[in-house]
Write a protein that holds these residues in place. Structure first.
Motif, PDB file in Angstrom:
ATOM      1  N   MET A 129      -1.037  29.358  -4.986  1.00  0.00           N
ATOM      2  CA  MET A 129       0.049  29.840  -5.834  1.00  0.00           C
ATOM      3  C   MET A 129      -0.157  31.293  -6.233  1.00  0.00           C
ATOM      4  O   MET A 129      -1.249  31.689  -6.636  1.00  0.00           O
ATOM      5  N   ARG A 130       0.925  32.079  -6.145  1.00  0.00           N
ATOM      6  CA  ARG A 130       0.893  33.472  -6.576  1.00  0.00           C
ATOM      7  C   ARG A 130       2.154  33.775  -7.366  1.00  0.00           C
ATOM      8  O   ARG A 130       3.259  33.425  -6.942  1.00  0.00           O
ATOM      9  N   ALA A 131       2.006  34.442  -8.501  1.00  0.00           N
ATOM     10  CA  ALA A 131       3.157  34.856  -9.304  1.00  0.00           C
ATOM     11  C   ALA A 131       3.589  36.254  -8.889  1.00  0.00           C
ATOM     12  O   ALA A 131       2.762  37.114  -8.597  1.00  0.00           O
ATOM     13  N   VAL A 132       4.892  36.481  -8.867  1.00  0.00           N
ATOM     14  CA  VAL A 132       5.468  37.726  -8.373  1.00  0.00           C
ATOM     15  C   VAL A 132       6.215  38.396  -9.507  1.00  0.00           C
ATOM     16  O   VAL A 132       7.091  37.814 -10.117  1.00  0.00           O
ATOM     17  N   VAL A 144       4.303  29.814  -3.055  1.00  0.00           N
ATOM     18  CA  VAL A 144       3.245  28.853  -2.760  1.00  0.00           C
ATOM     19  C   VAL A 144       3.069  28.775  -1.250  1.00  0.00           C
ATOM     20  O   VAL A 144       4.052  28.587  -0.513  1.00  0.00           O
ATOM     21  N   ILE A 145       1.839  28.928  -0.770  1.00  0.00           N
ATOM     22  CA  ILE A 145       1.522  28.802   0.654  1.00  0.00           C
ATOM     23  C   ILE A 145       0.710  27.525   0.844  1.00  0.00           C
ATOM     24  O   ILE A 145      -0.368  27.375   0.253  1.00  0.00           O
ATOM     25  N   ASP A 146       1.220  26.588   1.656  1.00  0.00           N
ATOM     26  CA  ASP A 146       0.476  25.354   1.880  1.00  0.00           C
ATOM     27  C   ASP A 146      -0.520  25.549   3.021  1.00  0.00           C
ATOM     28  O   ASP A 146      -0.593  26.621   3.635  1.00  0.00           O
ATOM     29  N   PHE A 158      15.027  28.695   0.889  1.00  0.00           N
ATOM     30  CA  PHE A 158      14.408  28.634   2.196  1.00  0.00           C
ATOM     31  C   PHE A 158      12.906  28.856   2.060  1.00  0.00           C
ATOM     32  O   PHE A 158      12.411  29.284   1.019  1.00  0.00           O
ATOM     33  N   HIS A 159      12.190  28.520   3.098  1.00  0.00           N
ATOM     34  CA  HIS A 159      10.772  28.805   3.164  1.00  0.00           C
ATOM     35  C   HIS A 159      10.479  29.471   4.503  1.00  0.00           C
ATOM     36  O   HIS A 159      11.269  29.393   5.444  1.00  0.00           O
ATOM     37  N   VAL A 160       9.347  30.151   4.575  1.00  0.00           N
ATOM     38  CA  VAL A 160       8.969  30.921   5.755  1.00  0.00           C
ATOM     39  C   VAL A 160       7.787  30.236   6.429  1.00  0.00           C
ATOM     40  O   VAL A 160       6.805  29.899   5.770  1.00  0.00           O
ATOM     41  N   VAL A 180      -4.759  26.750   6.863  1.00  0.00           N
ATOM     42  CA  VAL A 180      -5.040  27.935   6.051  1.00  0.00           C
ATOM     43  C   VAL A 180      -6.163  27.604   5.076  1.00  0.00           C
ATOM     44  O   VAL A 180      -6.072  26.642   4.316  1.00  0.00           O
ATOM     45  N   VAL A 181      -7.220  28.411   5.098  1.00  0.00           N
ATOM     46  CA  VAL A 181      -8.348  28.211   4.194  1.00  0.00           C
ATOM     47  C   VAL A 181      -8.134  28.964   2.888  1.00  0.00           C
ATOM     48  O   VAL A 181      -8.399  28.443   1.797  1.00  0.00           O
ATOM     49  N   ALA A 182      -7.679  30.198   2.972  1.00  0.00           N
ATOM     50  CA  ALA A 182      -7.451  31.023   1.787  1.00  0.00           C
ATOM     51  C   ALA A 182      -6.300  31.978   2.081  1.00  0.00           C
ATOM     52  O   ALA A 182      -6.032  32.326   3.237  1.00  0.00           O
ATOM     53  N   SER A 183      -5.615  32.405   1.003  1.00  0.00           N
ATOM     54  CA  SER A 183      -4.468  33.293   1.189  1.00  0.00           C
ATOM     55  C   SER A 183      -4.257  34.129  -0.055  1.00  0.00           C
ATOM     56  O   SER A 183      -4.737  33.795  -1.144  1.00  0.00           O
ATOM     57  N   ASP A 184      -3.527  35.229   0.127  1.00  0.00           N
ATOM     58  CA  ASP A 184      -3.128  36.071  -0.996  1.00  0.00           C
ATOM     59  C   ASP A 184      -1.849  36.808  -0.598  1.00  0.00           C
ATOM     60  O   ASP A 184      -1.569  36.992   0.587  1.00  0.00           O
ATOM     61  N   ILE A 185      -1.090  37.216  -1.613  1.00  0.00           N
ATOM     62  CA  ILE A 185       0.198  37.862  -1.378  1.00  0.00           C
ATOM     63  C   ILE A 185       0.327  39.067  -2.301  1.00  0.00           C
ATOM     64  O   ILE A 185      -0.094  39.024  -3.451  1.00  0.00           O
ATOM     65  N   THR A 186       0.905  40.137  -1.777  1.00  0.00           N
ATOM     66  CA  THR A 186       1.247  41.296  -2.588  1.00  0.00           C
ATOM     67  C   THR A 186       2.536  41.884  -2.023  1.00  0.00           C
ATOM     68  O   THR A 186       3.073  41.397  -1.034  1.00  0.00           O
TER      69      THR A 186
END
Length: 513
Positions: A129-132, A144-146, A158-160, A180-186
């Motif tokens: 989970m990442r807040a934007v 949220v990236i599963d 929609f989802h990507v 996916v083991v780990a993720s981040d978003i910016t």
């Protein structure tokens, strides 16, 4: 004549029976008869126990017939109750429930949460989970990236899907062979697109890891996806972060990848040229991360800026927390100290900083608990010290401490036992102990949490999906919304950049979290 013969025979048998009763030899007790009598007495006592008026179950239902309308019987007969027994709320009239509740007077108050809606987003991990947020006056969006690489907009329709772009033959099976083991978003500063950093594992048919790789994506707000780079990783990735918190180069974005039992890898990002270059000497941009063989794999990290110093803490799966202080301009490491806990670090957050005295508090816990508040201070002679301040009582009683965060009033601890423990932050900072003031029942183990200051809400990711809790006028939070499903999400028009979560390596804007 016949009647007289029958009477005589009957009287003779009675006389014979009477003589037998008078004979003491014939009336001596026999063992077989004694056992038979005892067994009969036992059956009689058991029957009396079950049918006794004092011990019998009371029938508290009022068996009175209900007169339903003739039209309702014809249109919807299944909805017509025959008597009042069928309309009594079972939970309200459950005597066992009321009996147990009478012993729970000393338990902390539970939040009277009313979940308006809930749709699951399954297959997530603690880094999903990442807040934007681009506008500090507006509440952020949430992504949220599963584990299968689907990026869900919680408030979009929609989802990507990222999986089709990584070109892995077994990726489309969704059977655990590619995850996916780990993720981040910016996001870029003008909000044109998202940058998504992911680390993956490829398993064989027996779910044994074969190799690892990293993939960097550009995701536009209309849902189009572009793969920037994909490259192999030599060790198992455990944690990743997009950051601009380099003390020597605070204006340039970097991608940090933490791997098991090896030094952290740093990559310089150029969004204009869409290039990614590995930094040969990580000590040149992140001095505190230049550890040749770290004592484990990184699971949490957080940092903060005080005066001209950067305080950084890194938590490992072996229970170690490495605290470091360096100068912002030169990147020179002033001091570094390590402390050991039992179990992987699951909570790590800097709170309550004192810039004048160069002190900060660290909310830290392993999965085994209990959650503790420690003071981290830099003395005049530049010695970094750990000092235990407060134990959060009750956190060790949950099966597993999985996440934690705090706002200006409360500290929140997410557990595997499906509840969030709330503590008064003033009591936590005062020490030596702090008790639970309320509990929020989530209904599923809590993976991640993040507090949003703009609308005073607490975002929660559980095994079942996304939850949103709103602060009430009192001292608790109330559920006001949950995520829509991946295929039924409402669109939100504004474009917002991402803050990297509570445990983000961050500076300036990101540190405000």
């Amino acid at each position: 004549m016949a009647d007289r013969e029958l009477d005589a025979e009957y009287l003779a048998k009675l006389e014979q029976r009477l003589n037998q009763l008078k004979d003491p030899k014939l009336n001596e007790p026999k063992s077989e008869q004694i056992i038979k009598d005892i067994a009969g007495r036992k059956d009689l006592q058991l029957f009396n126990l079950l049918t006794s008026k004092d011990l019998a179950f009371e029938d508290n239902f009022v068996d009175q017939p209900i007169q339903a309308s003739w039209l309702q019987k014809k249109v919807a007969p299944a909805s017509v109750a025959v008597n009042k027994i069928e309309v009594v709320p079972l939970v309200k009239y459950d005597h066992l429930e009321a009996f147990i509740a009478s012993f729970d007077e000393d338990k902390p108050a539970e939040s009277e949460s009313t979940e308006v809606e809930f749709a699951p987003i399954p297959d997530c991990n603690g880094y999903s989970m990442r807040a934007v947020n681009s506008d500090p006056n507006k509440p952020p969006a949430v992504l949220v990236i599963d584990v299968y690489g689907d990026m869900h907009w919680v408030n979009r329709k929609f989802h990507v899907e990222l999986m089709p772009l990584i070109d892995e033959p077994t990726g489309s099976k969704r059977d655990g062979t590619v995850e996916v083991v780990a993720s981040d978003i910016t996001a870029d500063v003008v909000g044109r697109y998202f940058s998504v950093a992911t680390c993956w594992v490829v398993n064989d048919d027996y779910l044994v890891p074969k190799y690892y790789f990293a993939a960097f994506f550009k995701v536009e707000y209309n849902g189009s996806v572009k793969l920037w780079h994909k490259f192999t990783l030599n060790n198992a990735p455990t944690f990743t972060r997009l950051t601009i918190s380099s003390p020597t180069d605070p204006d340039s974005p970097y991608w940090l990848i933490f791997c098991h039992n090896t030094r952290t890898q740093a990559y310089a990002l150029d969004y204009q040229k869409e290039t990614i270059e590995q930094v040969e000497g990580i000590g040149d941009v992140f001095p505190v991360l230049e550890i040749e063989t770290p004592p484990g794999a990184t699971t949490r990290s957080h940092c903060g800026i005080m005066a001209d110093y950067r305080f950084s803490v890194i938590g490992l799966d072996t229970g170690y927390v490495v605290a470091s202080v360096c100068k912002m301009n030169s990147g020179e490491i002033i001091a570094q100290q390590t402390i050991k806990f039992s179990g992987p670090i699951s909570v790590l957050k800097l709170i309550g900083t004192n810039e004048k005295d160069l002190e900060t508090n660290v909310l830290v816990s392993s999965t085994l608990g209990p959650v503790m508040l420690w003071k981290l201070s830099l003395s005049v002679d530049e010695v970094l010290k750990w000092e235990a301040v407060t134990e959060l009582v009750g956190s060790e009683a949950c099966d597993c401490v999985m996440s934690g965060t705090a706002n200006a009033d409360f500290a929140f601890i997410g557990t595997y036992t499906e509840q969030i423990l709330m503590y008064d932050l003033r009591s936590v900072l005062a020490g030596p102990t702090a008790s639970v003031i309320a509990e929020i029942q989530v209904g599923s183990p809590v993976l991640a949490m993040q507090y949003i200051q703009q609308d005073d809400t607490l975002l929660v990711l559980s095994y079942k999906g996304f939850h949103k809790f709103l602060r009430r006028k009192g001292r608790t939070f109330e559920t006001i919304a949950a995520s829509e499903s991946a295929s039924h999400l409402e669109i939100e028009t504004e474009a917002c950049p991402v803050v990297g979560g509570d445990d983000a390596e961050a500076v300036s804007v990101a540190v405000s979290n």
